[in-house]
Design a protein around this motif. Structure first.
Motif, PDB file in Angstrom:
ATOM      1  N   ASP A  39       0.836  -1.206   0.000  1.00  9.90           N
ATOM      2  CA  ASP A  39       0.000   0.000   0.000  1.00  9.90           C
ATOM      3  C   ASP A  39       0.875   1.263   0.000  1.00  9.90           C
ATOM      4  OD1 ASP A  39      -2.190  -1.612   0.048  1.00  9.90           O
ATOM      5  OD2 ASP A  39      -2.791  -1.152   2.104  1.00  9.90           O
ATOM      6  N   LEU A  40       1.952   1.243   0.789  1.00  9.94           N
ATOM      7  CA  LEU A  40       2.859   2.385   0.828  1.00  9.94           C
ATOM      8  C   LEU A  40       3.586   2.541  -0.498  1.00  9.94           C
ATOM      9  CD1 LEU A  40       4.414   1.981   4.406  1.00  9.94           C
ATOM     10  CD2 LEU A  40       2.888   3.814   3.619  1.00  9.94           C
ATOM     11  N   TYR A  51      -4.558  -2.729  -7.264  1.00  5.14           N
ATOM     12  CA  TYR A  51      -3.349  -1.907  -7.272  1.00  5.14           C
ATOM     13  C   TYR A  51      -3.224  -1.305  -8.666  1.00  5.14           C
ATOM     14  CZ  TYR A  51      -1.801  -3.588  -2.707  1.00  5.14           C
ATOM     15  OH  TYR A  51      -1.700  -3.851  -1.355  1.00  5.14           O
ATOM     16  N   TRP A  52      -3.879  -0.166  -8.837  1.00  3.39           N
ATOM     17  CA  TRP A  52      -3.962   0.436 -10.162  1.00  3.39           C
ATOM     18  C   TRP A  52      -2.588   0.825 -10.709  1.00  3.39           C
ATOM     19  CZ3 TRP A  52      -8.301  -0.596 -12.392  1.00  3.39           C
ATOM     20  CH2 TRP A  52      -9.487  -0.658 -11.646  1.00  3.39           C
ATOM     21  N   GLY A  53      -1.687   1.162  -9.820  1.00  2.00           N
ATOM     22  CA  GLY A  53      -0.336   1.525 -10.266  1.00  2.00           C
ATOM     23  C   GLY A  53       0.371   0.365 -10.946  1.00  2.00           C
ATOM     24  N   ILE A  54       0.213  -0.841 -10.387  1.00  2.00           N
ATOM     25  CA  ILE A  54       0.837  -2.018 -10.998  1.00  2.00           C
ATOM     26  C   ILE A  54       0.194  -2.302 -12.354  1.00  2.00           C
ATOM     27  CG2 ILE A  54       1.223  -4.500 -10.760  1.00  2.00           C
ATOM     28  CD1 ILE A  54       1.253  -4.112  -7.737  1.00  2.00           C
ATOM     29  N   LEU A  55      -1.143  -2.239 -12.401  1.00  2.00           N
ATOM     30  CA  LEU A  55      -1.843  -2.509 -13.655  1.00  2.00           C
ATOM     31  C   LEU A  55      -1.440  -1.479 -14.718  1.00  2.00           C
ATOM     32  CD1 LEU A  55      -3.871  -4.189 -15.214  1.00  2.00           C
ATOM     33  CD2 LEU A  55      -5.708  -2.767 -14.288  1.00  2.00           C
ATOM     34  N   ARG A  56      -1.300  -0.231 -14.312  1.00  2.00           N
ATOM     35  CA  ARG A  56      -0.900   0.813 -15.256  1.00  2.00           C
ATOM     36  C   ARG A  56       0.467   0.497 -15.860  1.00  2.00           C
ATOM     37  NH1 ARG A  56       2.240   5.359 -14.969  1.00  2.00           N
ATOM     38  NH2 ARG A  56       1.593   7.184 -16.223  1.00  2.00           N
ATOM     39  N   GLU A  57       1.406   0.056 -15.029  1.00  2.00           N
ATOM     40  CA  GLU A  57       2.739  -0.294 -15.528  1.00  2.00           C
ATOM     41  C   GLU A  57       2.671  -1.400 -16.572  1.00  2.00           C
ATOM     42  OE1 GLU A  57       4.873  -1.366 -12.042  1.00  2.00           O
ATOM     43  OE2 GLU A  57       5.045   0.696 -11.270  1.00  2.00           O
ATOM     44  N   LYS A  58       1.815  -2.395 -16.327  1.00  2.00           N
ATOM     45  CA  LYS A  58       1.709  -3.527 -17.246  1.00  2.00           C
ATOM     46  C   LYS A  58       0.987  -3.135 -18.541  1.00  2.00           C
ATOM     47  CE  LYS A  58       4.025  -6.699 -15.280  1.00  2.00           C
ATOM     48  NZ  LYS A  58       5.189  -7.287 -15.984  1.00  2.00           N
ATOM     49  N   ILE A  59       0.024  -2.240 -18.443  1.00  2.00           N
ATOM     50  CA  ILE A  59      -0.670  -1.764 -19.645  1.00  2.00           C
ATOM     51  C   ILE A  59       0.331  -1.072 -20.564  1.00  2.00           C
ATOM     52  CG2 ILE A  59      -2.319  -0.031 -20.473  1.00  2.00           C
ATOM     53  CD1 ILE A  59      -4.058  -0.726 -18.016  1.00  2.00           C
ATOM     54  N   ILE A  60       1.207  -0.263 -19.996  1.00  2.00           N
ATOM     55  CA  ILE A  60       2.245   0.413 -20.795  1.00  2.00           C
ATOM     56  C   ILE A  60       3.185  -0.617 -21.406  1.00  2.00           C
ATOM     57  CG2 ILE A  60       4.245   1.951 -20.654  1.00  2.00           C
ATOM     58  CD1 ILE A  60       2.716   3.503 -18.448  1.00  2.00           C
ATOM     59  N   GLU A  61       3.606  -1.598 -20.603  1.00  2.00           N
ATOM     60  CA  GLU A  61       4.556  -2.612 -21.067  1.00  2.00           C
ATOM     61  C   GLU A  61       3.979  -3.477 -22.185  1.00  2.00           C
ATOM     62  OE1 GLU A  61       6.437  -6.751 -19.313  1.00  2.00           O
ATOM     63  OE2 GLU A  61       6.116  -5.079 -17.916  1.00  2.00           O
ATOM     64  N   PHE A  62       2.734  -3.947 -22.019  1.00  2.00           N
ATOM     65  CA  PHE A  62       2.139  -4.865 -23.001  1.00  2.00           C
ATOM     66  C   PHE A  62       1.732  -4.165 -24.296  1.00  2.00           C
ATOM     67  CE2 PHE A  62       0.374  -7.647 -19.305  1.00  2.00           C
ATOM     68  CZ  PHE A  62       1.634  -8.202 -19.116  1.00  2.00           C
ATOM     69  N   ASN A  63       1.336  -2.889 -24.190  1.00  2.00           N
ATOM     70  CA  ASN A  63       0.675  -2.243 -25.329  1.00  2.00           C
ATOM     71  C   ASN A  63       1.427  -1.050 -25.909  1.00  2.00           C
ATOM     72  OD1 ASN A  63      -2.154  -3.682 -25.170  1.00  2.00           O
ATOM     73  ND2 ASN A  63      -1.635  -3.084 -23.067  1.00  2.00           N
ATOM     74  N   GLY A  64       2.548  -0.680 -25.293  1.00  2.00           N
ATOM     75  CA  GLY A  64       3.329   0.433 -25.813  1.00  2.00           C
ATOM     76  C   GLY A  64       2.624   1.762 -25.713  1.00  2.00           C
TER      77      GLY A  64
END
Length: 987
Positions: A39-40, A51-64
């Motif tokens: 959480d921190l 954990y929207w931050g983690i999902l956001r990172e993966k969206i960038i990684e998978f989809n450019g």
């Protein structure tokens, strides 16, 4: 040294998860919450379930995507995380996760619509986190012990208990269900849930009822392997988890979510693997009844269709009955199976098979009856055949027609009862038909497996030797002219022997003297063993006429609506068949009533309903017909569907079918051993459980003094783990007892008296512990056991020190005066106080503190930290405090709703009111606004209306700061107390 409690189980789970590829957050042994760390790191508010931050990172990684584009996708997903209906929201979010979310992307000077990948099929490309104590607080506050996140999305919630501490897996399941109710947003992205108590591992799809939490076993599982570790490392392995996510989830409309059981998953993957490799081109799936073979076929077809490394193919599901065809068609529609067709006729079937289209085709085997030659010679894709109830597909004509029509195909058979009539070409043999050389079956789920998993119950059999003599006048009736010519020189007695030896069983069963004797025995058995517990029965006869005659005879003992005969009929049938038989058009209605209504209680059949008939309420089959091999297994399976209170199914054998297992069941020994067991083995099972129960009270002498009963209750109350064992074993024994009684062994001493004493202890303990009344006894203590209580009501009604004597070695009962055991008196009163406060604690903020105090007093007494005298004094103090609250409420002239708000103001928000008088004023003003509120309708809408009225009232009084206090806590809690106190307005 440290006891193995929940934290120990949690630590082992995290260790196993780490071993199979999860990054672990949290250390239960040092009380470190994994969620606190994460959480921190990602600045998660406790109201967020992802954990929207983690999902956001993966969206960038998978989809450019750029950061701003990823933010847009995340915001779109956030809007879809809430839903009024959990399963509806779960289905919608699952499809987004699996298929990607549509989003407009600017490419150069144009806008492109793309599907944004959220989960990658390769586990190694995803973020895999196992996080302990993930707390969510919004509508409620929930905190599963472990949550598994894939790319920040909560896929699996795990709730743990410790059986070593007296908390079983059922309690973990109960917690999961309450979490789903209190904070459904956490479960909108959920794949499935897990419950474990350190011994048993259970899992179920999102929203599944408690009875659908099943075990999971790997293919390597063997007795002696630690069940939770095996399940965690197999089911929760990221490869398995993402495979299930990708290919093994169906939704039946928005009413149920279906995920595979382990035998379905394993069998489907073996089939798909064989299709992928291209050989061998057949295989047998031997799964016992009740294992969900239909879904195994559909999972296999779906994964094969969707797998990118398998070429397009047509998948043909073949069934043997129109009813099953209709049932599977309904499932295909409900789960929205992609690209399927149902063959409406022989011509339509030929058209579908020659379309050269990747689709699933559903048909009955009988539509191949008129098909001539090969029908898909022009098709340039594979054809995969799934034959349901494949043991019935080897009739020469239909089997040959199928093979001629589809010359080059994959051929997978599904059956719970394979046929083995021999090894020659003309013999029917399911193994030879569907298994490649050197392989018995591709996958097997046995009767033993089904019983272990609770999918089916054990089945017992009782052999009945009906001695019967043929009166001389009946000899002439039984013999036709041919017999007369052949045996005219024999005396009547010898002719009767000839009839017994040479007349077929149909003719024997139709002889009135024998029929009357058998029916009388059926009636005696049914009324004493089956009917008292609310179960039903079926009579299986060797001929349609015999079925009609049995139905007619049974109606002499029962009302006509309680007995229904279901056989095939024609207009040329004898009068008795036409009179007794149910017309085809009414058959399904009668079957439905048998399953769901009070009547009928008996179905009398010949061939019908011996396959594919699932009715958990059917406990006993009275078998007056010789059955062998798969036909016998099918009949046995009609009685093995589980139901509350049903310890076993039962076959009562009037034809000597079970006298020679080797003759009637030509299968391997393990199948024969588990298909059905003698009733005497059930007696031994009951006695073994009785012995375990007696050992719990081995130091007691139940003679002439109620103090012994009181001491027994105190022993259980002092030892919660022992009490849990007593409850569990007693209830298991009760199920067996209800199945057996009356039985000569149960009527012998000391068994009878021991069971009576234990039943009285159980009943008294449940009343003390849970406060159950006679209504409870009617539901939980079943009919035959309740008779014991009725015969010994003196023990059930012990009051004012008066009691009876129920010695454990004698049935004599006498009454004597005795003082109440002080320990027993304390725990009886303390538990009553505890229950009373637990009911009230949700209705007034002053009550929880008293409730917790009582729990601590009881716990201290159980541990021996507090004497009985001291504990009684403390309980009396709690009682006095509760009375003082009642006096205060009365003196202020407040009803329950008003008093709850008053205590909320003075107890938790006293800084926002001038004094008690102003608290009363605020309370009264709120009551004036909401006094006429209706409790009917949607609860959230009701709360909204109440919230508005409270806001208006406080605003008018200038108490805006009270509305804002502690993140609007007063507003939320006051609404909750008003709703909980609906209909309780008396002071």
């Amino acid at each position: 040294m440290r006891k193995f409690d929940e934290s120990g189980i949690e630590a082992k789970f995290l260790e196993w998860l780490s071993e199979v590829g999860w990054d672990v957050y949290g250390d239960p042994m040092s009380n470190e919450w994994g969620s606190s760390i994460l959480d921190l790191e990602y600045d998660r508010d406790s109201s967020n379930v992802v954990y929207w931050g983690i999902l956001r990172e993966k969206i960038i990684e998978f989809n450019g995507l750029s950061g701003s584009e990823a933010n847009e996708v995340v915001n779109k997903l956030k809007r879809r995380i809430s839903s009024e209906n959990l399963l509806e929201g779960n289905k919608r979010f699952y499809n987004l996760l699996r298929n990607g979310i549509s989003h407009s992307i600017k490419v150069d000077d144009r806008i492109e619509e793309r599907y944004i990948e959220l989960i990658n099929p390769n586990p190694k490309n995803n973020s895999l986190l196992a996080v302990s104590q993930f707390q969510v607080s919004r509508r409620g506050k929930v905190r599963p012990d472990i949550t598994l996140f894939v790319n920040g999305v909560p896929f699996v919630n795990i709730e743990l208990k410790s059986s070593a501490q007296g908390s079983e897996v059922s309690e973990a399941v109960k917690d999961i269900k309450s979490y789903e109710r209190d904070e459904p947003r956490l479960f909108v992205p959920n794949l499935f849930n897990v419950a474990c108590d350190g011994e048993k591992f259970r899992y179920a799809a999102t929203g599944a009822p408690r009875e659908f939490f099943f075990p999971w076993y790997s293919e390597d599982f063997d007795e002696g392997v630690y069940e939770p570790e095996d399940a965690v490392k197999d089911l929760l392995n990221p490869e398995t988890l993402l495979d299930i996510f990708q290919y093994f989830v169906f939704f039946e409309n928005e009413e149920a979510k279906i995920v595979p059981r382990y035998m379905q998953y394993q069998a489907a993957n073996k089939i798909v693997d064989r299709i992928r490799k291209g050989r061998p081109r057949k295989g047998l799936i031997w799964h016992t009844q009740g294992s969900g073979k239909t879904y195994t076929m559909l999972y296999s077809a779906y994964k094969a269709k969707k797998s990118p490394d398998i070429d397009d193919a047509q998948y043909l599901v073949i069934v043997d009955r129109e009813k099953l065809n209709d049932q599977i068609e309904g499932i295909l529609h409900d789960i929205e199976f992609p690209n399927f067709s149902v063959a409406e006729s022989k011509k339509n079937l030929e058209e579908l098979l020659s379309m050269n289209k990747s689709q699933l085709i559903l048909t009955t085997i009988h539509k191949f009856g008129d098909v001539e030659g090969e029908v898909n010679s022009e098709v340039d894709m594979e054809t995969v055949v799934f034959a349901d109830e494949s043991h019935r597909f080897m009739e020469k004509k239909l089997g040959s027609k199928l093979k001629a029509a589809l010359t080059d195909r994959f051929y997978f058979g599904f059956t719970g009862t394979p046929v083995m009539e021999g090894d020659s070409e003309k013999d029917r043999n399911t193994f030879n038909e569907f298994s490649p050389e050197g392989e018995a079956y591709l996958h097997k789920y046995s009767i033993d497996d089904g019983q272990r998993d609770g999918v089916i119950t054990p089945v017992t059999y009782t052999e009945k030797n009906i001695e019967w003599n043929i009166p001389n006048e009946m000899v002439e009736e039984a013999m036709d002219q041919d017999y007369d010519k052949a045996f005219s020189d024999l005396p009547p007695e010898r002719r009767a022997e000839v009839i017994k030896k040479y007349v077929n069983e149909s003719e024997i069963s139709e002889l009135r003297p024998r029929l009357e004797k058998v029916v009388k025995d059926i009636v005696d058995h049914y009324t004493s063993r089956v009917m008292p517990n609310g179960f039903k029965s079926m009579v299986v006869t060797p001929s349609r006429k015999a079925a009609a005659l049995y139905g007619e005879e049974l109606q002499k003992y029962f009302d006509p609506e309680e007995i229904k005969v279901i056989v095939s009929g024609t207009g040329e049938d004898p009068d008795v068949i036409q009179r007794m038989n149910i017309p085809d058009r009414k058959e399904q209605q009668v079957v439905k009533e048998f399953k769901e209504e009070e009547n009928p209680k008996f179905l009398v059949v010949c061939n019908k309903l011996l396959t594919g008939f699932d009715a958990p309420i059917l406990k006993t089959i009275y078998l007056d017909r010789t059955l062998k091999n798969h036909n016998l297994l099918q009949a046995i399976a009609r009685t093995n569907r589980p139901m509350k209170g049903k310890a076993n199914g039962e076959i009562v054998d009037y034809q000597g079918v079970f006298a020679d297992w080797d003759r009637v069941l030509e299968y391997e020994d393990i199948v024969i051993e588990n298909a059905a067991i003698p009733t005497d083995e059930l007696v031994e099972k009951f006695k073994n459980k009785l012995e375990v129960l007696i050992d719990i009270f081995e130091d007691f002498e139940f003679e002439n003094d109620v103090k012994e009963f009181h001491k027994a209750i105190v022993k259980l109350e002092k030892n919660p783990e022992l009490a849990q064992k007593f409850e569990k074993v007693y209830e298991e024994a009760q199920d067996v007892y209800e199945s057996l009684e009356p039985h000569k062994e149960l009527g012998k001493e000391p068994t009878t008296t021991q069971w009576e004493v234990l039943t009285q202890i159980y009943s008294r303990y449940k009343k003390v512990e849970k406060g159950e009344n006679e209504e409870y006894l009617g539901k939980e203590v079943r009919e035959k056991t309740r008779k014991i209580l009725e015969e010994h009501l003196e023990v059930e009604k012990i009051k004012d020190g008066k009691t009876d004597k129920v010695p454990i070695t004698s049935r004599d009962v006498s009454i004597k005066n005795s003082e109440e055991n002080p320990d027993y008196g304390f725990i009886k009163n303390a538990m009553a106080k505890k229950r009373n406060l637990e009911i009230k604690r949700e209705q007034n903020p002053a009550i929880p503190k008293l409730s917790e105090k009582v729990k601590k007093i009881i716990e201290g007494w159980r541990k021996g930290d507090v004497s009985t005298k001291k504990a009684n004094e403390e309980i009396n103090l709690v009682d006095e405090k509760e009375k003082n609250l009642q006096k205060e409420q009365k003196s202020l002239n407040l009803n329950n709703r008003e008093y709850a708000i008053y205590k909320l103001l003075t107890k938790e928000f006293n800084d926002y009111v001038d004094d008690g008088d102003q608290a009363v004023e605020i309370t009264k003003n709120i009551e004036t606004e909401i006094e006429d509120f209706s409790s009917e309708g949607n609860i959230e809408e009701i709360k909204k209306r109440i919230r508005k009225k409270i806001i208006r009232t406080l605003a008018d009084m200038g108490k805006i700061e009270l509305l804002k206090a502690d993140n609007k806590k007063f507003l939320k809690q006051s609404v909750d107390y008003i709703v909980r106190n609906k209909g309780q307005n008396n002071a």
